[in-house]
Design an enzyme around this catalytic site. Structure first.
Site, PDB file in Angstrom:
ATOM      1  N   LYS A 121      14.930  -3.516  18.938  1.00 53.30           N
ATOM      2  CA  LYS A 121      14.167  -4.248  17.908  1.00 53.30           C
ATOM      3  C   LYS A 121      14.997  -5.447  17.492  1.00 53.30           C
ATOM      4  CE  LYS A 121      10.301  -3.861  15.534  1.00 53.30           C
ATOM      5  NZ  LYS A 121       9.051  -3.160  15.892  1.00 53.30           N
ATOM      6  N   ASP A 123       5.963  -8.357  16.186  1.00 48.30           N
ATOM      7  CA  ASP A 123       5.899  -7.383  15.091  1.00 48.30           C
ATOM      8  C   ASP A 123       5.476  -8.225  13.878  1.00 48.30           C
ATOM      9  OD1 ASP A 123       6.761  -4.391  14.432  1.00 48.30           O
ATOM     10  OD2 ASP A 123       7.507  -5.576  12.770  1.00 48.30           O
TER      11      ASP A 123
HETATM   12  P1  NDP Z   1       1.292  -8.902  10.873  1.00 49.30           P
HETATM   13  O1  NDP Z   1       2.378  -9.845  10.521  1.00 49.30           O
HETATM   14  O2  NDP Z   1       0.220  -9.317  11.792  1.00 49.30           O
HETATM   15  O3  NDP Z   1       0.599  -8.342   9.554  1.00 49.30           O
HETATM   16  C1  NDP Z   1       1.331  -7.708   8.567  1.00 49.30           C
HETATM   17  C2  NDP Z   1       0.422  -7.361   7.399  1.00 49.30           C
HETATM   18  O4  NDP Z   1       1.116  -6.503   6.512  1.00 49.30           O
HETATM   19  C3  NDP Z   1       0.019  -8.567   6.595  1.00 49.30           C
HETATM   20  O5  NDP Z   1      -1.236  -8.332   6.036  1.00 49.30           O
HETATM   21  C4  NDP Z   1       1.101  -8.621   5.538  1.00 49.30           C
HETATM   22  O6  NDP Z   1       0.735  -9.297   4.351  1.00 49.30           O
HETATM   23  C5  NDP Z   1       1.312  -7.162   5.257  1.00 49.30           C
HETATM   24  N1  NDP Z   1       2.700  -6.950   4.821  1.00 49.30           N
HETATM   25  C6  NDP Z   1       3.825  -7.210   5.520  1.00 49.30           C
HETATM   26  N2  NDP Z   1       4.922  -6.942   4.804  1.00 49.30           N
HETATM   27  C7  NDP Z   1       4.471  -6.501   3.624  1.00 49.30           C
HETATM   28  C8  NDP Z   1       5.119  -6.079   2.458  1.00 49.30           C
HETATM   29  N3  NDP Z   1       6.471  -6.032   2.365  1.00 49.30           N
HETATM   30  N4  NDP Z   1       4.335  -5.676   1.421  1.00 49.30           N
HETATM   31  C9  NDP Z   1       2.976  -5.713   1.526  1.00 49.30           C
HETATM   32  N5  NDP Z   1       2.303  -6.121   2.600  1.00 49.30           N
HETATM   33  C10 NDP Z   1       3.041  -6.512   3.636  1.00 49.30           C
HETATM   34  O7  NDP Z   1       2.059  -7.607  11.456  1.00 49.30           O
HETATM   35  P2  NDP Z   1       1.477  -6.406  12.315  1.00 49.30           P
HETATM   36  O8  NDP Z   1       0.065  -6.140  11.982  1.00 49.30           O
HETATM   37  O9  NDP Z   1       1.857  -6.657  13.720  1.00 49.30           O
HETATM   38  O10 NDP Z   1       2.396  -5.184  11.807  1.00 49.30           O
HETATM   39  C11 NDP Z   1       1.996  -4.303  10.764  1.00 49.30           C
HETATM   40  C12 NDP Z   1       2.782  -3.009  10.882  1.00 49.30           C
HETATM   41  O11 NDP Z   1       2.519  -2.407  12.157  1.00 49.30           O
HETATM   42  C13 NDP Z   1       4.304  -3.131  10.807  1.00 49.30           C
HETATM   43  O12 NDP Z   1       4.841  -1.995  10.195  1.00 49.30           O
HETATM   44  C14 NDP Z   1       4.724  -3.162  12.278  1.00 49.30           C
HETATM   45  O13 NDP Z   1       6.061  -2.748  12.449  1.00 49.30           O
HETATM   46  C15 NDP Z   1       3.737  -2.140  12.836  1.00 49.30           C
HETATM   47  N6  NDP Z   1       3.506  -2.187  14.284  1.00 49.30           N
HETATM   48  C16 NDP Z   1       3.095  -3.318  14.901  1.00 49.30           C
HETATM   49  C17 NDP Z   1       2.853  -3.332  16.254  1.00 49.30           C
HETATM   50  C18 NDP Z   1       2.330  -4.534  16.964  1.00 49.30           C
HETATM   51  O14 NDP Z   1       2.040  -4.412  18.164  1.00 49.30           O
HETATM   52  N7  NDP Z   1       2.150  -5.662  16.328  1.00 49.30           N
HETATM   53  C19 NDP Z   1       3.084  -2.120  17.075  1.00 49.30           C
HETATM   54  C20 NDP Z   1       3.436  -0.958  16.314  1.00 49.30           C
HETATM   55  C21 NDP Z   1       3.651  -1.014  14.967  1.00 49.30           C
HETATM   56  P3  NDP Z   1       1.349 -10.751   4.030  1.00 49.30           P
HETATM   57  O15 NDP Z   1       0.637 -11.672   4.949  1.00 49.30           O
HETATM   58  O16 NDP Z   1       1.074 -10.979   2.601  1.00 49.30           O
HETATM   59  O17 NDP Z   1       2.830 -10.655   4.317  1.00 49.30           O
HETATM   60  O1  2IT Z   2       6.730  -1.388  16.642  1.00 51.45           O
HETATM   61  C1  2IT Z   2       6.286  -1.614  17.785  1.00 51.45           C
HETATM   62  O2  2IT Z   2       6.072  -0.708  18.587  1.00 51.45           O
HETATM   63  C2  2IT Z   2       5.975  -3.007  18.132  1.00 51.45           C
HETATM   64  N1  2IT Z   2       6.115  -3.888  17.286  1.00 51.45           N
HETATM   65  C3  2IT Z   2       5.534  -3.354  19.525  1.00 51.45           C
HETATM   66  C4  2IT Z   2       6.716  -3.433  20.443  1.00 51.45           C
HETATM   67  C5  2IT Z   2       6.435  -3.926  21.834  1.00 51.45           C
HETATM   68  O3  2IT Z   2       7.423  -4.092  22.569  1.00 51.45           O
HETATM   69  O4  2IT Z   2       5.284  -4.142  22.208  1.00 51.45           O
END
Ligand code: NDP
Ligand code: 2IT
Length: 453
Positions: free
Chosen positions: A126, A166
């Site tokens: 990461k 992420d």
């Molecule tokens: P994005 O940046 O696309 O979206 C994040 C969302 O979460 C936004 O709506 C953001 O709001 C909100 N958010 C982030 N930080 C905070 C905080 N501290 N408090 C409140 N709201 C918050 O990210 P993703 O959708 O990609 O990721 C969301 C979650 O999913 C994370 O935990 C990530 O680790 C996990 N994840 C993502 C994967 C991926 O493929 N993208 C895979 C597996 C897990 P704002 O815009 O106001 O910051």
């Molecule tokens: O938390 C996760 O699994 C991710 N943000 C996706 C990682 C990846 O390599 O696709």
């Protein structure tokens, strides 16, 4: 807590001070693994968990860049290369002001077990930066991504370490990062995943985490002879994971009613439809606005701003059947878990990484609901990254159906692993133990085979 876990945690805390999220992630896994060590003392003797806890390598670097006013800005960049026992380091990059070494270490640690569960050959890693992309122009984002990759490029590669997105890193950022990598190395390779479709990306990768999480929820419901049809669903976040979670809930006949960002959340009693979701996607991915705008457009919804004085999140305090936390770590506290249970929620599928505190997890497990931890439930994202790597190696793209079918099969396989392993170790229905132990065994056996390295 067993004496083994107590001693281990005392060591972890002494050696890694001020990293509470990392301690939390390790403690949860160590509790599950106590069940394994009773039957397999050889893993303890070989100190497999102690070795997994210590990253193979941590890279911390300066990211200097110049903003639009000509002022020099300095951020900190990181890549945690956690474990390569079963494949190259693999995991996302997070750009968010809350990023610290401890946050990225918890994420890299979780990634090791998650990637193992996917059935694909990927180690865990990461990275990211404390850079805040919010409100910044495309030009600034490009400059930052180029500065970040100007150092990271020397540490990564398609057979070494393959980053992806992420929080704060989506298709736009992956594009700028890939462009800079290619320029510096003069190589067009699958060094990043989440790439654009015209230049090596995979169909379904943008959708994969959200889709996979809903497939996982559907599998869990299936164990009780139920489906998502007609189920009322609470979803947090409004980014990549939340958007495609809503889309798949709708495909499977459920009714999503909430979305959020860090400023507040919307509750739409009439349900978030495909049309409303299209508005959210444009709002968040193109105009990069705030979720509050939803209520200006759709009168069936109410907006509640975040109130830091409250000791619970009102988003989790609505009558519902399912919850899909899809924003960030520790967004469901013990109080929130109690509210969810009281409101009838009996399915929790974690799209985010470690969105539930240890106290909250305990309440879900005690209540014997269908609780799918992030390591298992959100593994569809990285699994589809693995499928992108496979396509890059073959230099052949698969169709949407091909990738989606593989994603669905992988989520079914992860679900089956969780169920089978939980039962085998005497805790049927406990997906936390199932995921932690199921993910551990493959990595542990690989480490045993490869000697003390
Ligand atoms: P994005 O940046 O696309 O979206 C994040 C969302 O979460 C936004 O709506 C953001 O709001 C909100 N958010 C982030 N930080 C905070 C905080 N501290 N408090 C409140 N709201 C918050 O990210 P993703 O959708 O990609 O990721 C969301 C979650 O999913 C994370 O935990 C990530 O680790 C996990 N994840 C993502 C994967 C991926 O493929 N993208 C895979 C597996 C897990 P704002 O815009 O106001 O910051
Ligand atoms: O938390 C996760 O699994 C991710 N943000 C996706 C990682 C990846 O390599 O696709």
């Amino acid at each position: 807590m067993s004496q083994y876990v107590k001693d281990l945690m005392a060591d972890v805390k002494a050696k890694n001070p001020a990293q509470p999220e990392f301690h939390q992630a390790v403690e949860e896994v160590a509790e599950s693994l106590s069940l394994v060590f009773e039957r397999h003392p050889e893993y303890r003797t070989a100190k497999i968990l102690e070795r997994i806890i210590e990253p193979e390598r941590i890279i911390v670097f300066r990211v200097p860049w110049v903003d639009d006013q000509g002022e020099v800005q300095i951020n900190r960049g990181y890549r945690i290369e956690m474990n390569s026992a079963i494949g190259p380091y693999k995991g996302g990059l997070r750009f968010h002001p809350s990023v610290t070494l401890g946050i990225l270490k918890f994420l890299a640690f979780e990634q090791v077990f998650k990637n193992s569960l996917t059935t694909l050959p990927m180690g865990g890693g990461k990275g990211g930066s404390d850079f805040d992309p919010k409100g910044k122009s495309d030009l600034k984002i490009m400059r930052f991504c180029q500065a970040f990759m100007s150092e990271l490029f020397r540490h990564i590669g398609p057979d070494t370490d393959v980053p992806a997105g992420d929080i704060g890193v989506g298709g736009r950022e992956i594009g700028y990062l890939f462009g800079q990598y290619k320029k510096l190395r003069n190589e067009f390779t699958g060094v990043l995943t989440g790439k654009g479709l015209n230049w090596g990306g995979s169909l379904i990768r943008p959708e994969a985490t959200g889709y996979g999480c809903v497939y996982f929820a559907a599998e869990m419901l299936g164990t009780r002879g139920q489906t998502l049809e007609g189920k009322k669903c609470l979803v947090s976040g409004s980014g990549n994971v939340a958007q495609y979670t809503v889309e798949k809930i709708l495909d499977l006949g459920g009714k999503p009613v909430t979305l959020s960002d860090s400023n507040g959340y919307i509750y739409d009693e009439a349900g978030i439809t495909k049309e409303k979701l299209a508005f959210v996607m444009d709002l968040k991915n193109v105009r990069r606005g705030r979720i509050e705008e939803y209520v200006g457009k759709f009168k069936t919804a109410v907006y509640t701003p975040t109130d830091p004085k409250l000791d619970y999140n009102p988003l989790w305090n609505h009558k519902a059947d399912c919850a899909f936390p899809s924003a960030t770590q520790n967004e469901i506290t013990g109080n929130d878990a109690t509210n969810l249970l009281r409101n009838g929620v009996f399915v929790v599928a974690e799209g985010a990484n470690m969105p539930t505190t240890i106290d909250g997890v305990k309440r879900f497990l005690d209540a014997r609901i269908l609780y799918g931890p992030g390591k298992a439930a959100n593994a569809g994202g990285v699994a589809t990254s693995g499928l992108e790597m496979a396509q890059n190696s073959m230099r052949l793209p698969w169709s949407r159906e091909e990738v989606d079918n593989r994603l669905r099969m992988i989520m079914q396989s992860i679900h089956k692993t969780c169920v089978d392993v939980a039962a085998r170790f005497g805790t049927p229905g406990n997906y936390v133990n199932g995921a932690n132990i199921g993910g551990f065994l493959k990595v542990a056996d690989a480490m045993m085979d490869q000697g003390v390295v």
